[in-house]
Design a protein around this motif. Structure first.
Motif, mmCIF file in Angstrom:
data_model
loop_
_atom_site.group_PDB
_atom_site.id
_atom_site.type_symbol
_atom_site.label_atom_id
_atom_site.label_comp_id
_atom_site.label_asym_id
_atom_site.label_seq_id
_atom_site.Cartn_x
_atom_site.Cartn_y
_atom_site.Cartn_z
ATOM 1 N N THR A 51 -2.406 1.859 -9.249
ATOM 2 C CA THR A 51 -0.925 0.877 -8.965
ATOM 3 C C THR A 51 -1.338 -0.249 -8.341
ATOM 4 O O THR A 51 -2.334 -0.415 -7.582
ATOM 5 N N LYS B 41 5.298 1.200 -11.650
ATOM 6 C CA LYS B 41 4.409 1.399 -10.755
ATOM 7 C C LYS B 41 3.042 1.957 -11.332
ATOM 8 O O LYS B 41 1.971 1.793 -10.737
ATOM 9 N N ARG C 81 8.863 -4.512 -8.186
ATOM 10 C CA ARG C 81 8.315 -3.475 -7.066
ATOM 11 C C ARG C 81 7.217 -4.300 -6.264
ATOM 12 O O ARG C 81 7.263 -4.182 -5.035
#
Lengths: 413, 181
Positions: A139, A226, B90
């Motif tokens: 990630t 992710k 994110r």
């Protein structure tokens, strides 16, 4: 009885020293690998020192690859690369790869053979998710996160829920991992997998060569994911593990896909944009610079010429890809067709160098992003596609389906 | 949490990190260079017009794309006090939290705030106040993200953890408390 978990949950649990983890909870997890490049490492190094840490947790577990602006494009970039190089020497970093022995980080890592299924990799580069294709929980993070991981050998993670994506059927000719990736992003949107782990299954994935799986996992982040996992070995999702969503797509009749400016989710079948004139074509990047990508391009370019009004830039993603492409005769094919062939670099993908666009110019690239100004001037335009469409477009001078070129179809005047 | 008051600069959905700070400026992380080009692709008036304390207000998926930490750094270098968005991508979320840039998630506020409007963000009460005086409840990062933010960012957080060596990991085990990442 053990709680049913997805592959992503199993890997995070194992690294957090836990029997189980649940989506939404936060865990501190041990990281197996830390990755950074010439843009993100200098910041991470500065932050690690600011944390009061002067040694990385394990010099054999930190991977530093200069790839974005090297061979250095200017003095400032040379200085940034030097910061990382000197740090690598000072810390005794085992996996540092210099110009001439390097590759674009996400293409180089699988070649090194050091990652194992079930590993946890954090990289200060958003396309770190590429190695999800190896069954690694990989990630992207920022430089300060990476500094924390280099200092402690640990980082905090919010356990992501998993979205299972099944691709049924066998891919038709000229269609590969990039087309699956673009199709997927068009379906999920650029935010559809935000904070989630994507997991890829199905016959089309089983049939897809590793290169194509790496391409698919590479672009998971373009849907916000992710991670983009292809579970490998014992790290499989339990069938009864709860997931956030399941999608099933039949892809036996998928056409080559093209993402239009300025979003990787703005995707249409190639025929809908066929005929759009281009100034430049780029074949390369962490997305599509591997040997099988160059093989597809060479098949189309063999015995043909790049259109007189087009610049074709081919960038093998690693030194090893370059060497093998040379041995296979692909490089000769590219040169005879009238292409420029470059040493491995991220260069044009992010508008760094080696193919920056002028105002109003149009490029079709096998790269991963076509945001406004990504490859150069804010008023330039980038279309994204796989290597087959890219090679066909270079020959035709306008966006073209590979069959049109192979069959001697439409051609820009 | 700090009280913030400034003018709103409005942007749309999917403001990516290439737009926040194009890669051609990533040869450095000098704050002056980053500030001079921050968001210029989306609004050429922004780098020269933004004033310390101003607030960026944007739609969904703010900060998508590249992991470059230069993006929140560029906003901080401009003096941007907070980003209010309908949602955050994110990696940008993590980076901003780690660097101590205040993020506020509120689709309603994004819809209501007008370009150039003077707004206030009250961290204590969890409110965003429009120039009309009307207030909108807003959410801030919670759980581990809040702990990192309260520590003054990840550098300070790790620094104190290294100093204490055996401090247990905060946030671990708390279910469903973290909004971002």
């Amino acid at each position: 009885m053990a709680h049913a978990m997805t592959a992503a949950e199993k890997i995070l649990a194992a690294h957090a020293g836990r029997k189980q983890v649940v989506p939404g909870e936060t865990v501190w997890a041990r990281v197996d690998w830390c990755l950074a490049n010439d843009i993100t490492a200098p910041l991470a190094i500065e932050q690690m020192r600011a944390m009061g840490c002067d040694r990385v947790f394990d010099p054999a577990r930190v991977i530093l690859v200069p790839d974005h602006f090297v061979p250095a494009k200017d003095i400032a970039s040379a200085a940034q690369a030097r910061v990382m190089r000197e740090f690598a020497r000072e810390q005794g970093i085992v996996h540092y790869y210099e110009v001439g022995r390097m590759g674009i980080e996400h293409a180089l890592l699988p070649e090194l053979g050091i990652l194992r299924p079930g590993d946890l990799l954090v990289g200060a580069d958003s396309h770190t998710c590429t190695c999800g294709a190896l069954g690694v929980f990989a990630t992207g993070v920022g430089s300060t996160d990476l500094a924390c991981a280099m200092a402690l050998g640990e980082l905090w993670f919010r356990v992501p829920a998993t979205v299972r994506v099944e691709f049924r059927g066998r891919l038709p000719g000229w269609v590969g991992g990039k087309d699956l990736a673009l199709f997927l992003i068009s379906q999920l949107g650029t935010e559809g997998a935000n904070y989630l782990a994507l997991e890829f299954t199905g016959e089309a994935i089983a049939q897809l060569p590793l290169d194509g799986r790496l391409t698919l996992s590479n672009m998971a982040v373009e849907a916000g994911a992710k991670a983009g996992l292809v579970p490998v070995g014992p790290w499989q999702s339990d069938e009864e593990a709860p997931v956030a969503a399941r999608y099933t797509w039949e892809v036996s009749h998928l056409e080559p896909q093209v993402a239009c400016p300025y979003s990787p989710a703005q995707v249409v079948p190639v025929r809908e944009v066929a005929g759009t004139p281009v100034d430049q074509v780029v074949i390369g990047s962490c997305t599509n610079g591997r040997l099988s990508d160059l093989a597809v391009a060479a098949r189309i370019l063999a015995g043909r010429k790049v259109h007189p009004q087009v610049r074709l830039i081919v960038i093998p993603a690693t030194q090893d890809v370059y060497r093998r492409a040379l041995e296979a005769g692909f490089i000769a094919t590219f040169l005879e067709a009238g292409a420029a062939v470059s040493t491995p670099t991220c260069g044009p993908c992010l508008g760094g160098y080696m193919g920056v666009l002028a105002e109003g110019e149009v490029c079709l690239a096998t790269t991963n992003r076509n945001f406004r100004g990504r490859m150069g001037h804010p008023e330039s335009r980038v279309y994204l596609a796989g290597p087959a469409v890219a090679a066909a477009t270079a020959v035709a001078g306008c966006i073209a389906h590979p069959e049109e070129v192979i069959g001697g179809g439409p051609h820009r005047g | 949490m700090a009280r913030i008051a400034g003018r709103a600069w409005k942007f749309g959905d999917d403001v990516d990190t290439d737009v926040i700070i194009p890669a051609r400026y990533l040869y450095t992380h000098d704050p002056g260079v980053l500030a001079a080009h921050c968001l210029e692709v989306a609004d050429p008036r922004f780098p020269a017009g933004v004033r310390p304390g101003d607030v960026v207000v944007a739609g969904r998926n703010f900060g998508c794309g590249s992991s470059r930490e230069h993006a929140p750094r560029a906003l901080q270098a401009c003096g941007v006090a907070a980003v209010v968005a309908a949602s955050f991508a994110r990696i940008f979320f993590r980076n901003a939290v780690n660097l101590g840039l205040l993020l506020v998630e509120s689709p309603e506020a994004v819809e209501r705030v007008q370009p150039g409007e003077y707004i206030e963000i009250d961290g204590e009460k969890g409110l965003l106040r429009l120039s009309s005086g009307e207030t909108i409840p807003v959410r801030f990062p919670e759980g581990a993200a809040a702990e990192v933010q309260q520590a003054g960012g990840l550098v300070e957080y790790v620094r104190s953890r290294l100093a204490a060596r055996a401090v247990p990991a905060p946030g671990a085990g708390a279910e469903g408390t973290i909004q971002g990442e």
